[in-house]
Design an enzyme around this catalytic site. Structure first.
Site, PDB file in Angstrom:
ATOM      1  N   VAL A 132       0.879  -1.198  -0.099  1.00  0.00           N
ATOM      2  CA  VAL A 132       0.181  -0.011   0.028  1.00  0.00           C
ATOM      3  C   VAL A 132       0.637   1.365   0.046  1.00  0.00           C
ATOM      4  CG1 VAL A 132      -1.900   1.315   1.011  1.00  0.00           C
ATOM      5  CG2 VAL A 132      -1.718  -1.226   1.389  1.00  0.00           C
ATOM      6  N   LYS A 205      -5.918  -1.680  -2.028  1.00  0.00           N
ATOM      7  CA  LYS A 205      -5.244  -0.969  -0.967  1.00  0.00           C
ATOM      8  C   LYS A 205      -6.110  -0.519   0.056  1.00  0.00           C
ATOM      9  CE  LYS A 205      -1.573   0.393  -4.226  1.00  0.00           C
ATOM     10  NZ  LYS A 205      -1.169   1.279  -5.171  1.00  0.00           N
ATOM     11  N   GLY A 312       6.985   2.952  -8.236  1.00  0.00           N
ATOM     12  CA  GLY A 312       8.012   2.768  -9.046  1.00  0.00           C
ATOM     13  C   GLY A 312       9.093   2.110  -8.194  1.00  0.00           C
TER      14      GLY A 312
HETATM   15  P1  NDP Z   1       7.194  -6.603 -13.063  1.00  0.00           P
HETATM   16  O1  NDP Z   1       6.157  -7.216 -14.069  1.00  0.00           O
HETATM   17  O2  NDP Z   1       8.088  -5.770 -13.529  1.00  0.00           O
HETATM   18  O3  NDP Z   1       8.108  -7.671 -12.287  1.00  0.00           O
HETATM   19  C1  NDP Z   1       7.291  -9.187 -12.118  1.00  0.00           C
HETATM   20  C2  NDP Z   1       8.502 -10.085 -12.076  1.00  0.00           C
HETATM   21  O4  NDP Z   1       8.161 -11.399 -11.578  1.00  0.00           O
HETATM   22  C3  NDP Z   1       9.692 -10.300 -13.120  1.00  0.00           C
HETATM   23  O5  NDP Z   1      10.843 -10.141 -12.862  1.00  0.00           O
HETATM   24  C4  NDP Z   1       9.093 -11.637 -13.830  1.00  0.00           C
HETATM   25  O6  NDP Z   1      10.242 -12.257 -14.665  1.00  0.00           O
HETATM   26  C5  NDP Z   1       8.814 -12.378 -12.491  1.00  0.00           C
HETATM   27  N1  NDP Z   1       8.072 -13.500 -12.724  1.00  0.00           N
HETATM   28  C6  NDP Z   1       6.749 -13.603 -13.402  1.00  0.00           C
HETATM   29  N2  NDP Z   1       6.329 -15.053 -13.278  1.00  0.00           N
HETATM   30  C7  NDP Z   1       7.435 -15.353 -12.806  1.00  0.00           C
HETATM   31  C8  NDP Z   1       7.335 -16.973 -12.466  1.00  0.00           C
HETATM   32  N3  NDP Z   1       6.728 -17.896 -12.732  1.00  0.00           N
HETATM   33  N4  NDP Z   1       8.337 -17.320 -11.661  1.00  0.00           N
HETATM   34  C9  NDP Z   1       9.576 -16.380 -11.575  1.00  0.00           C
HETATM   35  N5  NDP Z   1       9.397 -15.198 -11.564  1.00  0.00           N
HETATM   36  C10 NDP Z   1       8.237 -14.937 -12.437  1.00  0.00           C
HETATM   37  O7  NDP Z   1       6.175  -6.035 -11.847  1.00  0.00           O
HETATM   38  P2  NDP Z   1       6.255  -5.189 -10.489  1.00  0.00           P
HETATM   39  O8  NDP Z   1       7.753  -5.402 -10.367  1.00  0.00           O
HETATM   40  O9  NDP Z   1       5.923  -3.810 -10.953  1.00  0.00           O
HETATM   41  O10 NDP Z   1       5.449  -5.544  -9.486  1.00  0.00           O
HETATM   42  C11 NDP Z   1       5.510  -6.741  -8.568  1.00  0.00           C
HETATM   43  C12 NDP Z   1       4.572  -6.589  -7.481  1.00  0.00           C
HETATM   44  O11 NDP Z   1       4.816  -5.400  -6.750  1.00  0.00           O
HETATM   45  C13 NDP Z   1       2.982  -6.893  -7.975  1.00  0.00           C
HETATM   46  O12 NDP Z   1       2.311  -7.304  -6.868  1.00  0.00           O
HETATM   47  C14 NDP Z   1       2.823  -5.186  -7.994  1.00  0.00           C
HETATM   48  O13 NDP Z   1       1.239  -5.169  -7.726  1.00  0.00           O
HETATM   49  C15 NDP Z   1       3.587  -4.691  -6.675  1.00  0.00           C
HETATM   50  N6  NDP Z   1       3.915  -3.488  -6.713  1.00  0.00           N
HETATM   51  C16 NDP Z   1       4.308  -2.718  -7.642  1.00  0.00           C
HETATM   52  C17 NDP Z   1       4.788  -1.540  -7.773  1.00  0.00           C
HETATM   53  C18 NDP Z   1       5.228  -0.685  -8.840  1.00  0.00           C
HETATM   54  O14 NDP Z   1       5.350   0.443  -8.650  1.00  0.00           O
HETATM   55  N7  NDP Z   1       5.892  -1.217  -9.816  1.00  0.00           N
HETATM   56  C19 NDP Z   1       4.525  -0.696  -6.496  1.00  0.00           C
HETATM   57  C20 NDP Z   1       4.041  -1.300  -5.305  1.00  0.00           C
HETATM   58  C21 NDP Z   1       3.704  -2.644  -5.416  1.00  0.00           C
HETATM   59  P3  NDP Z   1      10.682 -11.637 -15.876  1.00  0.00           P
HETATM   60  O15 NDP Z   1      11.839 -10.242 -15.291  1.00  0.00           O
HETATM   61  O16 NDP Z   1      11.739 -12.519 -16.434  1.00  0.00           O
HETATM   62  O17 NDP Z   1       9.908 -11.177 -16.497  1.00  0.00           O
HETATM   63  N1  HSE Z   2       0.048   0.587  -9.917  1.00  0.00           N
HETATM   64  C1  HSE Z   2       0.279   0.903  -8.718  1.00  0.00           C
HETATM   65  C2  HSE Z   2       0.144   2.442  -8.572  1.00  0.00           C
HETATM   66  C3  HSE Z   2       1.702   0.766  -8.350  1.00  0.00           C
HETATM   67  O1  HSE Z   2       0.044   3.159  -9.735  1.00  0.00           O
HETATM   68  O2  HSE Z   2      -0.208   3.110  -7.569  1.00  0.00           O
HETATM   69  C4  HSE Z   2       1.857   0.889  -6.638  1.00  0.00           C
HETATM   70  O3  HSE Z   2       0.962   0.037  -5.910  1.00  0.00           O
END
Ligand code: NDP
Ligand code: HSE
Length: 442
Positions: A132, A205, A312
């Site tokens: 969150v 959230k 981010g």
């Molecule tokens: P991304 O899509 O950038 O990253 C996801 C990762 O998971 C990648 O590295 C991917 O591998 C890996 N992955 C997917 N499937 C598998 C699998 N079966 N086995 C192993 N690895 C796997 O997502 P984010 O980093 O943006 O988000 C991750 C989490 O964080 C989500 O739950 C999102 O809601 C949360 N979040 C995101 C924020 C943001 O600002 N982006 C902020 C707060 C929370 P590969 O790299 O090879 O594709």
């Molecule tokens: N997609 C989400 C946002 C990422 O824009 O706030 C952070 O949780």
């Protein structure tokens, strides 16, 4: 110095951010905690995928089970996303009594109770600060900082992508689709951006925050949700002229107890997500771009405000590291449930259906410019006992169809919705009415 080994699943935006932040500040954390946090492995889907920060090939594996099952891995991070494979990953680690750190609000919203129960059953813990508001430590604040308060009201701008879109639309007149594409390219948006713009991410959230604030698990289906797709530049401009700014707000409000409460009555709480007109002078109106903010009113502390980057790679990594540090300290001192993930303590609590929630409203109608139109509209509202605060027919609109803006006094959502359905059927009303609630934070 004691070493704790971290097994990471997911090395994308957040995962690579965590990897980078630990390279940068790992020594600092070690001196603060007295524990060295060492990354053992990072499971990803494809080793040659481009990442915001590079992770050397020697750390990568395609087999997440090898990370979870490795006896040398003490703490597991789930930074994958989604509610299917992520659930399997988290459960697999918890069953091995390994603490799990996740940023996955969708997963917690759908399966939180099951995962917390699994953590308890296996004598370990589940940490979710990053789920969150990215870098804002709001989970810790609600669980620990405000433990001596009843939370009366909580208002949050909890989705960075929507706030980014609304801010850019307002300040630059940018088009919705263009700004969404930018938010995606910066790594703010979810893999499925409908989660952001249709309000579902905020629902996940705000459900977590409401549950922590009120002590009963708020189910996603009980949370009323509207997204921002229908917000137009015209409404932003009209709102601005009236002294308001449009924000996507998550709202958690405890209702006053009935005059004669029964023993069976629990607390009734509004939990909803919708775009709202808020006074431009209110502090939340100045929260722009990807920034998030949460305004919390406690009965002891009074008003507090939390502000920071809500999405981010770096901001979110900061929250993940805080959880990793808590997990490492718990391991060091053998205190796995010092702060349990969620403690249900208000078992009779319930969410107020949106039709029973009262608010003020901004309504924009497209009407035929002819005498008697206003009387027809006013009579429908009057019959529903809904009071009009002000009416504006902005000048400078030529042609037969003109906008009519109504500001409406406090009224329950149910009667308001029905009155608008009747108004929409009037022959003089030429487009579906636009209704946006007004929040005055009283
Ligand atoms: P991304 O899509 O950038 O990253 C996801 C990762 O998971 C990648 O590295 C991917 O591998 C890996 N992955 C997917 N499937 C598998 C699998 N079966 N086995 C192993 N690895 C796997 O997502 P984010 O980093 O943006 O988000 C991750 C989490 O964080 C989500 O739950 C999102 O809601 C949360 N979040 C995101 C924020 C943001 O600002 N982006 C902020 C707060 C929370 P590969 O790299 O090879 O594709
Ligand atoms: N997609 C989400 C946002 C990422 O824009 O706030 C952070 O949780």
């Amino acid at each position: 110095m004691q070493q704790v080994n971290l097994g990471m699943i997911g090395g994308g935006t957040v995962g690579s951010g965590v990897f980078h932040a630990l390279q940068m500040n790992g020594s600092l954390m070690a001196s603060r905690l007295g524990i060295r946090i060492h990354i053992a492995k990072v499971a990803v889907k494809a080793c040659d995928e481009p990442r915001p920060y590079e992770i050397p090939r020697s750390f990568l594996t395609l087999d997440w089970r090898s990370v979870v099952n490795d006896p040398n891995v003490h703490i597991v991070t789930e930074l994958v996303g989604g509610t299917t494979i992520a659930r399997t990953m988290v459960l697999a680690a918890l069953r091995l009594r390994k603490p799990v750190v996740t940023a996955n609000k969708a997963l917690l919203s759908a399966h939180g109770e099951e995962l917390f129960a699994a953590a308890k059953q296996h004598g370990t813990n589940l940490y979710y600060e990053a789920s969150v508001c990215g870098g804002i430590p709001i989970i810790k604040s609600l669980r620990e900082g405000f433990v001596g308060n009843r939370i009366r009201q909580l208002y949050g701008i909890v989705n960075g992508t929507c706030n980014y879109i609304l801010s850019r639309m307002k300040s630059e007149g940018a088009e919705f689709a263009d700004v969404l594409a930018e938010a995606q390219s910066q790594g703010y948006a979810e893999a499925d951006p409908s989660l952001d713009v249709d309000g579902w991410d905020s629902q996940h959230k705000i459900g977590i925050l409401a549950s922590l604030a009120h002590g009963f698990w708020v189910k996603p289906q009980d949370i009323y949700v509207e997204g921002i797709r229908h917000i137009t530049r015209a409404d932003m401009e009209f709102a601005g002229k009236l002294g308001y700014t449009i924000k996507l707000l998550g709202i958690v409000k405890k209702m006053a107890a009935p005059a004669k409460p029964r023993k069976t009555d629990g607390s009734r709480v509004q939990v909803s997500v919708y775009p709202a007109l808020i006074p431009s002078a209110h502090v939340l109106a100045s929260v722009s771009h990807v920034f998030n903010a949460v305004f919390v009113r406690g009965d002891v502390v009074g008003d507090t405000l939390f502000y920071g980057r809500g999405a981010g790679k770096d901001a979110t990594a900061s929250a993940v590291l805080s959880d990793v540090a808590d997990a490492a300290l718990d391991l060091k001192f053998g205190t796995h449930h010092r702060v349990p993930p969620f403690v249900p303590h208000e078992l009779k609590g319930s969410v107020l259906p949106i039709d029973e929630v009262s608010s003020r409203y901004y309504v924009r109608l497209s009407v035929v410019d002819r005498p008697g139109v206003m009387a027809k509209i006013a009579s429908i509202l009057g019959a529903a006992r809904i009071g009009i605060m002000s009416i504006i027919q902005p000048e400078g609109h030529e042609g037969e169809i003109v906008p009519l803006i109504l500001m409406i006094h406090d009224a329950p959502n149910g009667p308001m919705r029905k009155a608008l359905e009747k108004i929409a059927r009037l022959s003089v009303v030429k487009a579906p009415p636009v209704m946006i609630r007004v929040e005055t934070f009283e």
